[in-house]
Design a protein around this motif. Structure first.
Motif, short mmCIF file in Angstrom:
data_model
loop_
_atom_site.label_atom_id
_atom_site.label_comp_id
_atom_site.label_asym_id
_atom_site.label_seq_id
_atom_site.Cartn_x
_atom_site.Cartn_y
_atom_site.Cartn_z
N GLU A 125 0.84 -1.20 0.00
CA GLU A 125 0.00 0.00 0.00
C GLU A 125 0.88 1.26 0.00
O GLU A 125 0.61 2.21 -0.71
CB GLU A 125 -0.96 -0.01 1.19
N ASN A 130 -0.35 4.89 -0.94
CA ASN A 130 -1.46 4.98 0.01
C ASN A 130 -0.90 5.04 1.45
O ASN A 130 -0.54 4.03 2.02
CB ASN A 130 -2.38 3.75 -0.16
N LEU A 133 -4.12 4.79 5.65
CA LEU A 133 -4.96 3.67 6.09
C LEU A 133 -5.79 4.06 7.29
O LEU A 133 -5.34 4.82 8.15
CB LEU A 133 -4.07 2.49 6.45
N LYS A 134 -7.00 3.52 7.34
CA LYS A 134 -7.89 3.85 8.46
C LYS A 134 -7.80 2.77 9.53
O LYS A 134 -7.84 1.58 9.24
CB LYS A 134 -9.33 3.96 7.95
N SER A 310 -10.80 -0.80 8.43
CA SER A 310 -10.35 -1.47 7.22
C SER A 310 -10.01 -2.92 7.53
O SER A 310 -9.78 -3.28 8.69
CB SER A 310 -9.16 -0.77 6.56
N GLU A 328 -13.96 -8.78 -1.69
CA GLU A 328 -14.15 -7.44 -2.28
C GLU A 328 -15.63 -7.10 -2.37
O GLU A 328 -16.06 -6.00 -1.98
CB GLU A 328 -13.47 -7.35 -3.64
N ALA A 331 -17.16 -6.84 1.34
CA ALA A 331 -16.65 -5.68 2.07
C ALA A 331 -17.27 -4.40 1.51
O ALA A 331 -17.64 -3.50 2.26
CB ALA A 331 -15.14 -5.62 2.00
N ALA A 332 -17.44 -4.37 0.18
CA ALA A 332 -18.07 -3.18 -0.43
C ALA A 332 -19.50 -3.04 0.08
O ALA A 332 -19.94 -1.94 0.40
CB ALA A 332 -18.04 -3.31 -1.95
N LEU A 336 -16.72 -1.28 3.70
CA LEU A 336 -15.38 -1.41 4.30
C LEU A 336 -14.32 -1.55 3.21
O LEU A 336 -14.49 -2.35 2.29
CB LEU A 336 -15.31 -2.68 5.13
N PRO A 337 -13.21 -0.82 3.33
CA PRO A 337 -12.11 -1.09 2.38
C PRO A 337 -11.38 -2.38 2.76
O PRO A 337 -11.14 -2.62 3.95
CB PRO A 337 -11.19 0.13 2.53
N VAL A 338 -11.06 -3.22 1.77
CA VAL A 338 -10.33 -4.46 2.04
C VAL A 338 -9.04 -4.47 1.22
O VAL A 338 -9.04 -4.06 0.06
CB VAL A 338 -11.22 -5.71 1.78
N PHE A 339 -7.96 -4.89 1.86
CA PHE A 339 -6.64 -4.87 1.21
C PHE A 339 -6.01 -6.25 1.24
O PHE A 339 -6.05 -6.92 2.27
CB PHE A 339 -5.70 -3.89 1.94
#
Ligand code: KG4
Ligand code: ZN
Length: 379
Positions: A125, A130, A133-134, A310, A328, A331-332, A336-339
């Motif tokens: 990231e 990026n 991050l949260k 996250s 993905e 989480a959407a 929520l963002p997913v990494f």
């Protein structure tokens, strides 16, 4: 301050070395896999793993330095996996890292392999730019040895982790490997099941969602009374696959498949498909779907109850295509963002070790030359 850290990883069946700059730039990444050594045994043989690490460690480190255009002298620190893992395998990397640190008079940093998997995400990231991050981050580490959920937070430069879930029995990757072995598909099982699943119908075989009914199976003192926690369990699904095979008299076809695949040095997708009937493909697809749905739904439920901002999904099983897609999608839906790490950094590598070492380098959290490998190290 820019710091070039050499990472060394030898906890299981990959000998890996990598140079990472300041936890944010992957400069080189070399992984020597031992799949071919262990494949005939259907799993990792610890003694063979140690021997292979001994053979590979020097050339792998040299290659990582050459690719990075670094010399031993130009490095700022040496980082190595302390555990968890196979004790003999860990000792090869640790002894070599200690010798390098001593001879070069460079700081030595001990890294937990599981923390490494989490930092594989952070490294990539940051590399993408990026830096926002949260927190808190809920991290699912899902590999051959672990299925763990951690709440991760950053205080100053250092990271803290709280365990909020884990498997009661088999790890998810272990279930993939055991089911593949059971169906005569060889080792490691995860990548093969991943590639074959799209050819089967996942609705054909119904697997019950694993339920943990006995709170008293907790290890004493592990969880505070009343603490929310998430349990995974994957030994039941493996037994269910075995029962399906027996009830449907699939054993002879499996033995024939196993024998046929053993004669092929590097089976292609077409080789596998030629050896698989519809019933087995449906079983494979159904198994993978049950695994994926369980991992996704429990992780997202935990994200909700812990108010995670996250989600990270990392470790060998995070390479699974269906798992990535479903995470993905779901989480959407949860906003929520997913990494994930790239697929290359999902499975074991040393870049994640060098990246996880950087905050410790900044904090001067160095390991003494007499630190020990810890096979059962916890995060
Ligand atoms: O993180 P890793 O390389 O080593 C450990 O720390 O355990 O994970 C290896 C595990 C193996 O169980 C392997 O079958 C599984 O990750 N795996 C996969 C995939 N690629 C590797 N599982 C499902 N789908 C994949 N594509
Ligand atoms: Zn791993």
């Amino acid at each position: 301050m820019s710091a070039y850290i050499l990472g060394i990883e030898s906890s299981c069946d990959e000998t890996a070395a990598s140079v990472v700059r300041s936890g944010e730039e992957l400069v080189s990444n070399v992984v020597a896999s031992q799949f071919a050594t262990h494949a005939p045994y259907g799993g990792v043989v610890p003694e063979l793993a140690s021997r292979e690490h001994l053979k590979a460690i020097v050339p792998v480190v040299r290659q990582a330095l050459a690719d990075a255009k670094q010399s031993y002298e130009s490095l700022d620190a040496i980082a190595v996996t302390q555990g968890p893992g196979l004790i003999g395998a860990l000792l090869v990397g640790i002894s070599y890292a200690k010798a390098l640190a001593f001879a070069l008079d460079k700081p030595l940093i001990a890294v937990n392999h599981l923390e490494g998997h989490i930092h594989a995400v952070l490294l990539e990231e940051r590399q993408k730019g990026n830096h926002e991050l949260k927190f808190p981050v809920l991290a699912l580490v899902v590999s051959g040895g672990h299925t763990h959920l951690y709440l991760a937070a950053q205080k100053d430069s250092l990271w803290t982790y709280e365990t909020v879930g884990r498997t009661r029995d088999d790890a998810a990757g272990e279930a993939f490997d055991k089911v593949a072995k059971l169906l005569g598909l060889g080792y490691p099982g995860g990548p093969v099941i991943d590639r074959l699943s799209p050819f089967g119908d996942a609705k054909v075989v119904k697997f019950a969602t694993p339920q943990i009914k006995h709170a008293d199976r907790n290890r004493p003192g592990e969880w505070e009374p009343g603490q929310k926690r998430v349990d995974f369990s994957y030994s039941g699904i493996k037994t269910a696959v075995l029962r399906y095979v027996e009830v449907n008299n699939m054993q002879d076809a499996i033995a024939a498949r196993r024998a046929a695949l053993q004669k092929i040095a590097k089976p292609t997708l077409e080789d596998y498909r030629a050896l698989l009937d519809k019933q087995t493909l449906d079983l494979i697809a159904s198994f993978q779907r049950a695994m994926v749905e369980d991992l996704v739904s429990k992780t997202l439920a935990a994200a909700e109850s812990y108010n995670a901002a996250s989600v990270f999904v990392t470790g060998g099983v995070a390479a699974n295509q269906q798992l990535r897609q479903r995470f993905e999608q779901s989480a959407a839906e949860h906003g929520l963002p997913v990494f994930f790490p790239s697929r290359k950094l999902s499975t074991d590598n040393a870049a994640m070790i060098a990246a996880a070492a950087y905050p410790k380098f900044v904090a001067k959290d160095f390991a003494p030359l007499d630190f020990n490998a810890e096979a059962g190290l916890r995060l």
